[in-house]
Structure formats: structure tokens, C-alpha cells
Write an enzyme that holds these catalytic residues in place. Sequence first.
Site, PDB file in Angstrom:
ATOM      1  CG  ASP A   1      13.168  43.697  68.426  1.00 52.29           C
ATOM      2  OD1 ASP A   1      13.508  44.840  68.791  1.00 52.29           O
ATOM      3  OD2 ASP A   1      13.622  42.660  68.941  1.00 52.29           O
TER       4      ASP A   1
ATOM      5  CG  PHE B   1      15.439  34.772  71.565  1.00 46.87           C
ATOM      6  CD1 PHE B   1      16.159  33.619  71.347  1.00 46.87           C
ATOM      7  CD2 PHE B   1      16.014  35.978  71.211  1.00 46.87           C
ATOM      8  CE1 PHE B   1      17.419  33.655  70.795  1.00 46.87           C
ATOM      9  CE2 PHE B   1      17.281  36.032  70.657  1.00 46.87           C
ATOM     10  CZ  PHE B   1      17.981  34.876  70.449  1.00 46.87           C
TER      11      PHE B   1
ATOM     12  CD  GLN C   1      22.430  33.610  77.472  1.00 50.85           C
ATOM     13  OE1 GLN C   1      23.645  33.518  77.499  1.00 50.85           O
ATOM     14  NE2 GLN C   1      21.679  33.294  78.515  1.00 50.85           N
TER      15      GLN C   1
END
Length: 353
Positions: free
Chosen positions: A159, A45, A42
Site C-alpha cells: 500500500d 483503519f 482518519q
Amino acid sequence: MTIRKLLQRRIGILNTRQLKVFKFQELATATSNFCGAHMLSQGGFGKVYKGTLSDGQEMAVKRLSKGPIQGLEEFKNEVIVISKVQHRNLVRLLGCCLEGEEKMLIYEYMPNKSLDAFLFDPTKQQRLDWNRRFQIIEGISRGMLYLHRDSRLRVIHRDLKVSNILLDEDLNPKISDFGMARIFGGNEQQASTRRVVGTLGYMPPEYILDGRFSEKSVVFSFGVLLLEVVSGRKTTSFHHLKQSLSLWGYAWQLWNESEMKMFIDPTILNESTPLEEIFRCIQVGLLCVQECARDRPTMSTTLSMLTSKISTLPTPEHPAFTDRRVSTSLDSLTQSLGSSSANRLTVTNIEGR
């Protein structure tokens, strides 16, 4: 209107013939209605679930959070990028789903989840001896080199971090999460943005402070990741006990004092540990996190240095953010930028897989 035509119309992708479009109910069934027992991870996003189709095929379903148009843009971006690049060290996109407010991406299933799940787990990290760690480092660098030089598109990831490196059944690395990626034109060397996105601790100074990013920005992130793999320590939680040092600030200090062995994860140290190879990796990592982007090597040069094709390494210059802890607090970063920044930047701390 068919789902495929709707997909083409809503996200502007004209060629989706090679991309499988899943129906929402099909994915709901595959994940037992997205139950918690099937959730793999999780982040900012949304959530990722393990799914199994009726024919037994396993997959990872990334269900994006329902929200503003920005989420649609990131969805579109990831579909465009991953559907057009293929490499053994990049995660493979199997398809997508876009129904109502639902936006989902379907990937090949990675049974060993992400690199951080192994690297920072006291029990699992035993499986990551130095040979395996070096193979992971090399695989990531080859994937990044492909994105920068060899693919049809020049892709700047924005990222790159350990949690966005997935591991297959043989612990081979695959780069994931391209929602923040940017495609560069043939002659484009640098771009800028007023919305800085990524993960604090992996972003270089020119990106945080001025919103400028390039291949060298990704090289910085790779250098941080490389030092994490060598040391077995999280950059976002590391601080020296006696001095206010970032992870690479500590590596820089030990390199200057010729005490690099102290930086190495103790779990990989034994009589057969190839110290010279690890020292080389630490030096390459320091070259990648240098403060000035122009001083950092390209991914091509980085890979050559790692694999000893370049035998003599240059001396690293002073790294960025050396003399203070790298804060994971978004508030402290925005305060340092100032509410009335001349660049009018907004900073988003995106936590992906």
C-alpha cells in the site's frame, strides 16, 4: 496475567522485550481522551492522534477501528514488521497497546504529517522545490530497497502511496502503514491472495485482476508515486481534459511526443530547473508502471537509474491502464472483475494515512 504476556498470547509475538507496551489510560491522557483537536488523520483503519506523554515526548497514536479478527491480524502484522526493521526512511514504532477491544500502535511523531498534505496543497507545495522533491524520491527508494534487499526480513509493502509517506521536521520521508505488508521467505518471488487490499490507482494489473503480488508490484506503486511528485497531480483524481487518460497514460503520451516539460509541476519550473534530471525521473516512472511485471526494474535498478549510476535508460514499454481513467470507485472495479470471478477475489479499497 501481565499486559505483556497478554500481548504475546493474543497476537503470537514471543519477543516483545524491545517493544514498549502502553496502558490505555496512559494514551487517553496523552491525547486528551482522543479528542478531535488532537486528531491528525482518519482512514479505513481508524484514526491517528497526536499525543504528549508526561515527560514531554510527542508521539502519534494510531487507534484501530474496533471490528472483526481481520483488524487484529493487521495489527499483529504491523507490530511484527515494524518492530523488526529499522531504517532512516521508515517510520519508527515506539510501542503498542492491546486492552479489551482496543488496538493501538504508537509511532514517532512526524510534525509535517504526510507527503500529500504538502504536494497537493497550493500554499505548502511552495516548500517542495525540485531539489527537495528529488531528495524525497531518493529517500523513499532507499527505504524500499532496504525492505526488499537489506533488512532481516524481505517485506512487500502492498500500500505504497503519497499519503503513507510521512515527513519529519526537515521534510525527510519515512514510509509508514505496514498493516497490509507481507513478509517473503528467502527464495519466495511471488505470492497470491484472494483478498486484494490497497488503494486503487496504485495497484498493478496482476494484483487487481489475479491477486498476484511481488517486489515488482511495489515498484509499480513507486512509479505512480514518482509521477505524482514530478507533476504535483493526484493519480486518483487526474484525467486528461480531452482524452480518457490516467496520470501515467498522460506522461506516456507526452514522453512519446517529446513534450515531457508539459508534465512537470509548474511551481518548480524556473531558469535553474534541471530539466534533464526531471525527464530522467519521468522515464524511470514510466519504466516502473509498465504493464508486465517482468519488464519493470527492481528497486535496486530503479535507485541506480534515478541517481545516474546507470547512465543509459531503457525504453519503456506500454504502461498499464493507459487508455482509460483510473477509477476510484470500488463498485466499478468489482463489476469489472465480475461477481463470479474465476479467482474468487474480493477487493478492499484501503484508505490509510
